[in-house]
Design a protein around this motif. Sequence first.
Motif, PDB file in Angstrom:
ATOM      1  N   TYR A 177     -73.553 -79.995  -9.997  1.00  0.00           N
ATOM      2  CA  TYR A 177     -74.016 -80.678  -8.793  1.00  0.00           C
ATOM      3  C   TYR A 177     -74.366 -82.136  -9.081  1.00  0.00           C
ATOM      4  CZ  TYR A 177     -74.242 -76.348  -6.082  1.00  0.00           C
ATOM      5  OH  TYR A 177     -73.916 -75.191  -5.417  1.00  0.00           O
ATOM      6  N   SER A 178     -74.977 -82.377 -10.231  1.00  0.00           N
ATOM      7  CA  SER A 178     -75.343 -83.753 -10.567  1.00  0.00           C
ATOM      8  C   SER A 178     -74.099 -84.621 -10.708  1.00  0.00           C
ATOM      9  CB  SER A 178     -76.169 -83.788 -11.852  1.00  0.00           C
ATOM     10  OG  SER A 178     -75.384 -83.431 -12.974  1.00  0.00           O
ATOM     11  N   GLY A 225     -64.637-104.798  -7.893  1.00  0.00           N
ATOM     12  CA  GLY A 225     -64.268-103.869  -8.950  1.00  0.00           C
ATOM     13  C   GLY A 225     -65.385-103.587  -9.928  1.00  0.00           C
ATOM     14  N   LEU A 226     -66.408-104.439  -9.931  1.00  0.00           N
ATOM     15  CA  LEU A 226     -67.548-104.193 -10.812  1.00  0.00           C
ATOM     16  C   LEU A 226     -68.360-102.977 -10.380  1.00  0.00           C
ATOM     17  CD1 LEU A 226     -68.906-107.823 -11.362  1.00  0.00           C
ATOM     18  CD2 LEU A 226     -67.670-106.400 -13.012  1.00  0.00           C
ATOM     19  N   VAL A 227     -68.236-102.602  -9.118  1.00  0.00           N
ATOM     20  CA  VAL A 227     -69.045-101.499  -8.596  1.00  0.00           C
ATOM     21  C   VAL A 227     -68.749-100.203  -9.343  1.00  0.00           C
ATOM     22  CG1 VAL A 227     -69.536-100.103  -6.555  1.00  0.00           C
ATOM     23  CG2 VAL A 227     -69.217-102.565  -6.328  1.00  0.00           C
ATOM     24  N   MET A 228     -67.481 -99.910  -9.546  1.00  0.00           N
ATOM     25  CA  MET A 228     -67.069 -98.638 -10.142  1.00  0.00           C
ATOM     26  C   MET A 228     -67.644 -98.445 -11.552  1.00  0.00           C
ATOM     27  SD  MET A 228     -65.152 -95.940  -9.413  1.00  0.00           S
ATOM     28  CE  MET A 228     -64.139 -94.665 -10.147  1.00  0.00           C
ATOM     29  N   PRO A 229     -67.435 -99.355 -12.501  1.00  0.00           N
ATOM     30  CA  PRO A 229     -67.978 -99.117 -13.842  1.00  0.00           C
ATOM     31  C   PRO A 229     -69.502 -99.067 -13.874  1.00  0.00           C
ATOM     32  CG  PRO A 229     -67.020-101.316 -13.670  1.00  0.00           C
ATOM     33  CD  PRO A 229     -66.615-100.572 -12.457  1.00  0.00           C
ATOM     34  N   ILE A 230     -70.171 -99.878 -13.065  1.00  0.00           N
ATOM     35  CA  ILE A 230     -71.637 -99.845 -13.044  1.00  0.00           C
ATOM     36  C   ILE A 230     -72.127 -98.509 -12.517  1.00  0.00           C
ATOM     37  CG2 ILE A 230     -73.672-100.872 -11.974  1.00  0.00           C
ATOM     38  CD1 ILE A 230     -72.253-103.564 -12.098  1.00  0.00           C
ATOM     39  N   MET A 231     -71.477 -98.018 -11.449  1.00  0.00           N
ATOM     40  CA  MET A 231     -71.870 -96.727 -10.897  1.00  0.00           C
ATOM     41  C   MET A 231     -71.590 -95.595 -11.883  1.00  0.00           C
ATOM     42  SD  MET A 231     -73.309 -97.245  -8.072  1.00  0.00           S
ATOM     43  CE  MET A 231     -73.400 -95.533  -7.632  1.00  0.00           C
ATOM     44  N   MET A 232     -70.506 -95.681 -12.605  1.00  0.00           N
ATOM     45  CA  MET A 232     -70.213 -94.662 -13.610  1.00  0.00           C
ATOM     46  C   MET A 232     -71.258 -94.668 -14.717  1.00  0.00           C
ATOM     47  SD  MET A 232     -66.051 -94.782 -14.007  1.00  0.00           S
ATOM     48  CE  MET A 232     -66.102 -93.482 -15.237  1.00  0.00           C
ATOM     49  N   PHE A 233     -71.729 -95.854 -15.116  1.00  0.00           N
ATOM     50  CA  PHE A 233     -72.777 -95.934 -16.128  1.00  0.00           C
ATOM     51  C   PHE A 233     -74.066 -95.283 -15.632  1.00  0.00           C
ATOM     52  CE2 PHE A 233     -76.499 -98.247 -17.720  1.00  0.00           C
ATOM     53  CZ  PHE A 233     -76.393 -97.941 -19.076  1.00  0.00           C
ATOM     54  N   VAL A 234     -74.449 -95.586 -14.386  1.00  0.00           N
ATOM     55  CA  VAL A 234     -75.657 -94.977 -13.817  1.00  0.00           C
ATOM     56  C   VAL A 234     -75.500 -93.462 -13.740  1.00  0.00           C
ATOM     57  CG1 VAL A 234     -77.089 -94.837 -11.743  1.00  0.00           C
ATOM     58  CG2 VAL A 234     -76.265 -97.052 -12.527  1.00  0.00           C
ATOM     59  N   GLY A 235     -74.306 -92.999 -13.331  1.00  0.00           N
ATOM     60  CA  GLY A 235     -74.073 -91.558 -13.241  1.00  0.00           C
ATOM     61  C   GLY A 235     -74.122 -90.869 -14.589  1.00  0.00           C
ATOM     62  N   ASN A 236     -73.541 -91.486 -15.606  1.00  0.00           N
ATOM     63  CA  ASN A 236     -73.567 -90.889 -16.952  1.00  0.00           C
ATOM     64  C   ASN A 236     -74.985 -90.842 -17.516  1.00  0.00           C
ATOM     65  OD1 ASN A 236     -70.798 -90.416 -17.062  1.00  0.00           O
ATOM     66  ND2 ASN A 236     -70.366 -92.463 -17.869  1.00  0.00           N
ATOM     67  N   LEU A 237     -75.762 -91.880 -17.238  1.00  0.00           N
ATOM     68  CA  LEU A 237     -77.155 -91.886 -17.696  1.00  0.00           C
ATOM     69  C   LEU A 237     -77.938 -90.753 -17.043  1.00  0.00           C
ATOM     70  CD1 LEU A 237     -79.215 -93.443 -19.402  1.00  0.00           C
ATOM     71  CD2 LEU A 237     -79.741 -94.826 -17.372  1.00  0.00           C
ATOM     72  N   GLN A 238     -77.708 -90.574 -15.764  1.00  0.00           N
ATOM     73  CA  GLN A 238     -78.357 -89.473 -15.047  1.00  0.00           C
ATOM     74  C   GLN A 238     -77.910 -88.122 -15.608  1.00  0.00           C
ATOM     75  OE1 GLN A 238     -77.433 -89.222 -10.785  1.00  0.00           O
ATOM     76  NE2 GLN A 238     -77.316 -87.028 -11.110  1.00  0.00           N
ATOM     77  N   TYR A 239     -76.629 -87.999 -15.928  1.00  0.00           N
ATOM     78  CA  TYR A 239     -76.073 -86.749 -16.457  1.00  0.00           C
ATOM     79  C   TYR A 239     -76.754 -86.357 -17.775  1.00  0.00           C
ATOM     80  CZ  TYR A 239     -72.573 -83.603 -18.484  1.00  0.00           C
ATOM     81  OH  TYR A 239     -71.948 -82.537 -19.082  1.00  0.00           O
ATOM     82  N   VAL A 240     -76.943 -87.330 -18.650  1.00  0.00           N
ATOM     83  CA  VAL A 240     -77.593 -87.055 -19.934  1.00  0.00           C
ATOM     84  C   VAL A 240     -79.019 -86.570 -19.717  1.00  0.00           C
ATOM     85  CG1 VAL A 240     -78.425 -88.121 -22.067  1.00  0.00           C
ATOM     86  CG2 VAL A 240     -76.143 -88.672 -21.202  1.00  0.00           C
ATOM     87  N   LEU A 294     -81.717 -79.133  -4.394  1.00  0.00           N
ATOM     88  CA  LEU A 294     -83.104 -78.789  -4.064  1.00  0.00           C
ATOM     89  C   LEU A 294     -83.337 -77.291  -4.118  1.00  0.00           C
ATOM     90  CD1 LEU A 294     -83.708 -81.285  -1.105  1.00  0.00           C
ATOM     91  CD2 LEU A 294     -84.862 -81.311  -3.323  1.00  0.00           C
ATOM     92  N   VAL A 295     -82.339 -76.513  -3.721  1.00  0.00           N
ATOM     93  CA  VAL A 295     -82.465 -75.055  -3.774  1.00  0.00           C
ATOM     94  C   VAL A 295     -82.563 -74.592  -5.225  1.00  0.00           C
ATOM     95  CG1 VAL A 295     -81.261 -72.881  -3.315  1.00  0.00           C
ATOM     96  CG2 VAL A 295     -81.309 -74.684  -1.569  1.00  0.00           C
ATOM     97  N   VAL A 296     -81.765 -75.188  -6.109  1.00  0.00           N
ATOM     98  CA  VAL A 296     -81.750 -74.750  -7.511  1.00  0.00           C
ATOM     99  C   VAL A 296     -82.999 -75.214  -8.247  1.00  0.00           C
ATOM    100  CG1 VAL A 296     -80.522 -74.978  -9.708  1.00  0.00           C
ATOM    101  CG2 VAL A 296     -79.238 -74.667  -7.578  1.00  0.00           C
ATOM    102  N   SER A 297     -83.305 -76.542  -8.154  1.00  0.00           N
ATOM    103  CA  SER A 297     -84.459 -77.054  -8.908  1.00  0.00           C
ATOM    104  C   SER A 297     -84.939 -78.357  -8.292  1.00  0.00           C
ATOM    105  CB  SER A 297     -84.085 -77.297 -10.372  1.00  0.00           C
ATOM    106  OG  SER A 297     -85.151 -77.917 -11.062  1.00  0.00           O
ATOM    107  N   PRO A 298     -86.073 -78.341  -7.558  1.00  0.00           N
ATOM    108  CA  PRO A 298     -86.620 -79.577  -6.984  1.00  0.00           C
ATOM    109  C   PRO A 298     -86.966 -80.614  -8.052  1.00  0.00           C
ATOM    110  CG  PRO A 298     -87.603 -77.653  -5.946  1.00  0.00           C
ATOM    111  CD  PRO A 298     -86.806 -77.149  -7.115  1.00  0.00           C
ATOM    112  N   LEU A 299     -87.444 -80.162  -9.234  1.00  0.00           N
ATOM    113  CA  LEU A 299     -87.821 -81.110 -10.280  1.00  0.00           C
ATOM    114  C   LEU A 299     -86.615 -81.891 -10.798  1.00  0.00           C
ATOM    115  CD1 LEU A 299     -89.923 -82.282 -12.180  1.00  0.00           C
ATOM    116  CD2 LEU A 299     -89.492 -80.378 -13.756  1.00  0.00           C
ATOM    117  N   LEU A 300     -85.522 -81.159 -11.132  1.00  0.00           N
ATOM    118  CA  LEU A 300     -84.323 -81.847 -11.601  1.00  0.00           C
ATOM    119  C   LEU A 300     -83.711 -82.715 -10.493  1.00  0.00           C
ATOM    120  CD1 LEU A 300     -82.553 -79.098 -13.759  1.00  0.00           C
ATOM    121  CD2 LEU A 300     -83.901 -81.051 -14.532  1.00  0.00           C
TER     122      LEU A 300
END
Length: 640
Positions: free
Chosen positions: A335-336, A294-309, A206-212
């Motif tokens: 941070y992301s 065990g399904l939690v980990m790969p699904i969360m990684m997919f969501v995180g990678n999508l956010q990263y892009v 939030l300090v760096v960029s509220p929009l991002l």
Amino acid sequence: MAGLAPNEKSMHFWPSAKRLLGTLRPQRVTMIVVLVLSVISVALSVTGPWIIGKAVDYIYSGAIASRLPAGQSKEQVVEGLRHSGQNTLADMIAHLNLIPGTGIDFGKVGEILAIALAVYVCSSVLQYIQSWLLTGAVQRAMADLRRDVEHKINRLPLRYFDNQPRGELLSRVTNDIDNLGQSLTQSMSQLLVSLMSMVGVLVMMLVVSPLLTLVAVVSIPVAMLITAQLMKRSQKQFVAQWKHTGSLNAQIEEAFSGHELVTVFGRRPQVEARFRDKNGELMDAGYRAQFISGLVMPIMMFVGNLQYVIVCVLGGLRVASGALSLGDVTAFIQYSRQFTQPMTQVASMTNLLQSGVASAERVFEVLDAEDQEPDRDAQLPTPVQGKVSFDDVSFGYKPDVPLIEHLNLTAEPGQTIAIVGPTGAGKTTLVNLIMRFYELNSGRILLDDKDITEISRADLRSKIGMVLQDTWLFEGTIEENIRYGNLEATDEQVLAAATATFVDRFVHSLPDGYQTVIDDEGTNLSAGERQLITIARAFLSDPAILILDEATSSVDTRTEVLLQHAMNALRSDRTSFVIAHRLSTIRDADTIIVMENGHIVEHGNHVDLLAARGAYHRLYMSQFEGALVDETEELAPVHS
């Protein structure tokens, strides 16, 4: 209480987790220190990308400045770019802190990187300390939990163990508590740091960029929804997994303890088939639990990678427009990743948490079981005379299935009461009630005219010596097993008890004599020798009341005769209850009670009962009919 069915739960996840955390309450001082260290560690850790971002800004600004004409101010350079139509480049340079014509200030960059290194080192050291403290707190809490379970087991009525497979209970006390400790140790430190990191990283974002930041946090509800759904489905599978673990342990313990009988009766194929079935059930439950969680980990990684892009693309556009510096975008990208990484770690720990909570529920079931009735404070008078009276006693192992009804009996001090009757008549139950292993349905049992329910169990049982048909010896020397009857006994008293019960006769044939170590099953001694040791142990306790439940059934005839003489001496001035199937061993009893279906159908001495030609006479003669028939057949002439 034999375990949870595969599709049911004793508690919901969160109440169980809350109660589990309550076990750490005695460690609250340590936990507060851990919390403070975690806050400081996380605060230092999350400032690291921001500090490195400043170093990136210095490098980037220096690289741009080296390509600008020297001797001009930044404003002049920006104005010139605007005149030439390069407005985007002009906007970007306008937001940079630079002097045209200069290069990279490596000294300043080095100072910033040194600060970043110090911050990360301090953060790691504090995290190591908090992890060390937390591990100690969890292990102490588990030690307290084991102690509570041990105390609870000692408070449970014997009726509870009648309905609980031994292997299942052992699994709860050992496997489940071990799994619980491992789950807390492995997950709590990481979970604590991860949750705090999410909060700290969110603040810095939030300090760096509220929009991002707004773009980044969109993944939170998606991640929470996925995690909640998967946890809901996998939790009951973890409960089933540990239920099947306990069931398998019970089957293994039963098969191993009865290995000789299994072999003798040729039941190995059936035992192996049952093991395969139980093992398959455990494998299926474990597979489902681990796969779903065990399904939690790969699904969360997919969501995180999508956010990263998305963050990378938007961040690049913001740098190009001059709204953000390259260092800020670099820090925000870190941070992301740091924001999604704790979320992924928390999600990946759900299997550990659910497994731990499932084990906790099974342990809490033991702790929540109903205690036996509390002891009263009354004490027996000293010395105990040994008068035992049954006053209209009724009892049944199940409330609707009576076993003993309206029984009245009085044993005077020093008398020997022999109890005989067919199997299931209630003989052993009678002496178990004297020991107060079970509570009566109605009526009273009096010891020296005092109701035994008003006496503490420890005080009552300290006055009673008991020898069972099934011998129990612990792993230790013969001397230690005998001394178990009276830990304060002298060596001379131990030797006297051993001599009186003829243990001394066979001990000297062993290599180490009284120091011979008995293994946990007592397989290095014969059944008769083990029984003699248990009788010696009872002798040494010097009880006011003696209970012998088929105590001589495992010894040979000659030893039995010798034991009868020894027990006659022991029974002097003691009230004795003797359960026997071989009626020849209780001829000299003061009173012989014949029980059938929970009732006393006859009582008297040996001679009178034989003369009455009733139930006792039938029992007594039945023991000799087979022998007489065999003898007759053996002596009959054979005609060719």
